[in-house]
Scaffold this motif. Structure first.
Motif, PDB file in Angstrom:
ATOM      1  N   THR A  41       0.816  -1.216   0.000  1.00 27.78           N
ATOM      2  CA  THR A  41       0.000   0.000   0.000  1.00 27.78           C
ATOM      3  C   THR A  41       0.849   1.264   0.000  1.00 27.78           C
ATOM      4  OG1 THR A  41      -0.214  -0.056   2.417  1.00 27.78           O
ATOM      5  CG2 THR A  41      -1.943  -1.158   1.132  1.00 27.78           C
ATOM      6  N   ILE A  71      -5.438  -5.829  -4.012  1.00 27.68           N
ATOM      7  CA  ILE A  71      -4.496  -4.695  -3.999  1.00 27.68           C
ATOM      8  C   ILE A  71      -3.903  -4.505  -5.391  1.00 27.68           C
ATOM      9  CG2 ILE A  71      -2.277  -3.859  -3.122  1.00 27.68           C
ATOM     10  CD1 ILE A  71      -2.962  -5.282  -0.478  1.00 27.68           C
ATOM     11  N   LYS A  75      -3.843  -1.037  -8.199  1.00 22.61           N
ATOM     12  CA  LYS A  75      -2.589  -0.325  -8.456  1.00 22.61           C
ATOM     13  C   LYS A  75      -2.231  -0.364  -9.939  1.00 22.61           C
ATOM     14  CE  LYS A  75      -1.354   0.166  -4.025  1.00 22.61           C
ATOM     15  NZ  LYS A  75      -0.920   1.382  -3.398  1.00 22.61           N
TER      16      LYS A  75
END
Length: 143
Positions: A41, A71, A75
């Motif tokens: 993160t 995640i 991204k």
């Protein structure tokens, strides 16, 4: 933009590719996922790479793809493989990366590679069999 290049390697090809990427990209951190843990993160961009054996990418990266899929989908991502059988690249990508990971990635590419038993020994050209120009073009997509 902060970039994390994550790799796992048995013969060293993935490390060589990841190292070139890290040199090409500003604000880049290099991570051997077998040696260290990192918080994804903290980064805007994630690039993952691994070698291929018997059509499967190296397990530590397979595990990251499964455990961190949500995640990764949020991204800016790219994936690279090191495989000496270039004719099988599309098949390897299809078998190892889910459709949603493929569609969300900026790019997925093979940088070449070498057979495990023919990995360069110390003092030899560590980049033999790797497509350095392709690595540099790949890096441009993340600048």
């Amino acid at each position: 933009m902060k970039t994390l290049v994550i790799y796992a390697t048995k013969t060293g090809a993935s490390f060589q590719c990841a190292n070139i990427l890290a040199q090409e990209l500003p604000h880049c951190t290099l991570c051997d996922i077998e040696a260290e843990k990192v918080d994804f993160t903290d980064y805007d961009c994630l690039i993952l790479g691994a070698g291929v054996r018997d059509g499967k990418i190296y397990k530590p990266i397979r595990d990251i793809l499964k455990k961190n899929k949500e995640i990764l989908l949020q991204k800016k991502t790219g994936y690279f493989i090191c495989n000496e059988k270039q004719k099988k690249t599309e098949e390897i990508i299809a078998d190892n990366f889910t459709d949603d990971l493929q569609k969300s990635a900026v790019c997925i590419q093979s940088f070449g590679g070498y057979k495990a038993y023919a990995a360069p020994k110390e003092g030899m050209d560590q980049l033999k069999g790797l497509n350095v120009e392709a690595i540099k073009v790949f890096a441009q997509k993340f600048k």
